[in-house]
Design an enzyme around this catalytic site. Sequence first.
Site, PDB file in Angstrom:
ATOM      1  N   LEU A  97       0.854  -1.191   0.000  1.00  0.00           N
ATOM      2  CA  LEU A  97       0.000   0.000   0.000  1.00  0.00           C
ATOM      3  C   LEU A  97       0.888   1.239   0.000  1.00  0.00           C
ATOM      4  O   LEU A  97       1.942   1.259   0.640  1.00  0.00           O
ATOM      5  CB  LEU A  97      -0.909  -0.023   1.239  1.00  0.00           C
ATOM      6  CG  LEU A  97      -1.942  -1.165   1.229  1.00  0.00           C
ATOM      7  CD1 LEU A  97      -2.539  -1.371   2.619  1.00  0.00           C
ATOM      8  CD2 LEU A  97      -3.051  -0.899   0.217  1.00  0.00           C
ATOM      9  N   ASN A 111      -2.105  -5.176  10.904  1.00  0.00           N
ATOM     10  CA  ASN A 111      -1.626  -6.262  10.043  1.00  0.00           C
ATOM     11  C   ASN A 111      -1.151  -7.404  10.928  1.00  0.00           C
ATOM     12  O   ASN A 111      -0.733  -7.189  12.061  1.00  0.00           O
ATOM     13  CB  ASN A 111      -0.462  -5.762   9.183  1.00  0.00           C
ATOM     14  CG  ASN A 111       0.063  -6.828   8.237  1.00  0.00           C
ATOM     15  OD1 ASN A 111      -0.713  -7.549   7.599  1.00  0.00           O
ATOM     16  ND2 ASN A 111       1.382  -6.945   8.138  1.00  0.00           N
ATOM     17  N   HIS A 113       1.627 -10.578  10.785  1.00  0.00           N
ATOM     18  CA  HIS A 113       2.791 -11.041  10.028  1.00  0.00           C
ATOM     19  C   HIS A 113       3.373 -12.272  10.724  1.00  0.00           C
ATOM     20  O   HIS A 113       3.474 -12.299  11.956  1.00  0.00           O
ATOM     21  CB  HIS A 113       3.839  -9.918   9.949  1.00  0.00           C
ATOM     22  CG  HIS A 113       5.023 -10.323   9.141  1.00  0.00           C
ATOM     23  ND1 HIS A 113       5.007 -10.367   7.761  1.00  0.00           N
ATOM     24  CD2 HIS A 113       6.254 -10.752   9.516  1.00  0.00           C
ATOM     25  CE1 HIS A 113       6.173 -10.791   7.324  1.00  0.00           C
ATOM     26  NE2 HIS A 113       6.951 -11.026   8.375  1.00  0.00           N
ATOM     27  N   ASP A 149       5.562  -4.129   6.873  1.00  0.00           N
ATOM     28  CA  ASP A 149       5.777  -4.921   8.080  1.00  0.00           C
ATOM     29  C   ASP A 149       6.486  -4.136   9.190  1.00  0.00           C
ATOM     30  O   ASP A 149       7.281  -4.687   9.955  1.00  0.00           O
ATOM     31  CB  ASP A 149       6.517  -6.239   7.770  1.00  0.00           C
ATOM     32  CG  ASP A 149       5.730  -7.121   6.797  1.00  0.00           C
ATOM     33  OD1 ASP A 149       4.492  -7.093   6.833  1.00  0.00           O
ATOM     34  OD2 ASP A 149       6.365  -7.836   6.003  1.00  0.00           O
ATOM     35  N   ALA A 177      -0.909 -20.132  15.928  1.00  0.00           N
ATOM     36  CA  ALA A 177      -0.680 -19.043  16.893  1.00  0.00           C
ATOM     37  C   ALA A 177      -1.264 -17.722  16.371  1.00  0.00           C
ATOM     38  O   ALA A 177      -1.834 -16.919  17.131  1.00  0.00           O
ATOM     39  CB  ALA A 177       0.814 -18.892  17.170  1.00  0.00           C
TER      40      ALA A 177
HETATM   41  C1  GAR Z   1      -0.539 -15.546   7.170  1.00  0.00           C
HETATM   42  O1  GAR Z   1       0.482 -16.369   7.639  1.00  0.00           O
HETATM   43  C2  GAR Z   1      -0.174 -14.087   7.369  1.00  0.00           C
HETATM   44  O2  GAR Z   1       0.505 -13.835   8.561  1.00  0.00           O
HETATM   45  C3  GAR Z   1       0.707 -13.842   6.191  1.00  0.00           C
HETATM   46  O3  GAR Z   1       0.070 -14.498   5.127  1.00  0.00           O
HETATM   47  C4  GAR Z   1      -0.645 -15.622   5.642  1.00  0.00           C
HETATM   48  C5  GAR Z   1      -2.085 -15.516   5.179  1.00  0.00           C
HETATM   49  O4  GAR Z   1      -2.821 -16.654   5.523  1.00  0.00           O
HETATM   50  N1  GAR Z   1       0.874 -12.435   5.954  1.00  0.00           N
HETATM   51  C6  GAR Z   1       1.999 -11.872   5.537  1.00  0.00           C
HETATM   52  O5  GAR Z   1       2.990 -12.519   5.258  1.00  0.00           O
HETATM   53  C7  GAR Z   1       1.965 -10.371   5.419  1.00  0.00           C
HETATM   54  N2  GAR Z   1       3.293  -9.825   5.300  1.00  0.00           N
HETATM   55  P1  GAR Z   1      -4.397 -16.577   5.588  1.00  0.00           P
HETATM   56  O6  GAR Z   1      -4.865 -16.014   4.247  1.00  0.00           O
HETATM   57  O7  GAR Z   1      -4.831 -18.010   5.755  1.00  0.00           O
HETATM   58  O8  GAR Z   1      -4.775 -15.706   6.748  1.00  0.00           O
END
Ligand code: GAR
Length: 182
Positions: A97, A111, A113, A149, A177
């Site tokens: 973004l 967010n 991460h 992030d 988690a």
């Molecule tokens: C999750 O592990 C989230 O933390 C990560 O993508 C995955 C989405 O899974 N996000 C990032 O890496 C953002 N920088 P989901 O669609 O099943 O929630």
Amino acid sequence: MTGPRKRTAILISGRGSNMMSLVEAAQRPGYPAEIVAVISNRPDAAGLAWAASQGLPTRTIDHRAFASREAFEEKLHAALLDAGTEIVCCAGFMRLLTGGFIQRWHDRQLNIHPSLLPAFPGLDTHARALARGVRIAGCTVHVMRLEMDTGPIIAQAAVPVLPGDTPETLGSRVLAAEHRLY
Ligand code: GAR
């Protein structure tokens, strides 16, 4: 709970398992947020169908249909306002973004991460964490700031790395988690 529930929109790009956890949590009495929209930048995001099956308003805003990031974000911003959004939760939303959008939702956009930030921002976090030999992995919920992030940390959960872990095995324990944390 004191005061009304915060009107919360969730942004996804794919599977949407963190979105599902948020939606389920928000069904509990006393939860401080209500989910008012689930928005995906990808039409094929699996989470969209699930959200619709829960009776939630869903929307696709396909970033490929816009000539610029700003034009995409203008549409996204309008959709968020349409839904009366107070808080934006990114949940596996894999679109960078711009500063303009981040500024508009300053202190109102969160967010999740899959690492203990500030370690391992960006993609392939679990593979990089294993390559560095860390013993404790985890996940972070933070307020979003301009750089990817980054931003004030709200909560973290630690997940031990186990002998023989692969990015997949570690990633699935961290994901569990994440679901509790968000
Ligand atoms: C999750 O592990 C989230 O933390 C990560 O993508 C995955 C989405 O899974 N996000 C990032 O890496 C953002 N920088 P989901 O669609 O099943 O929630």
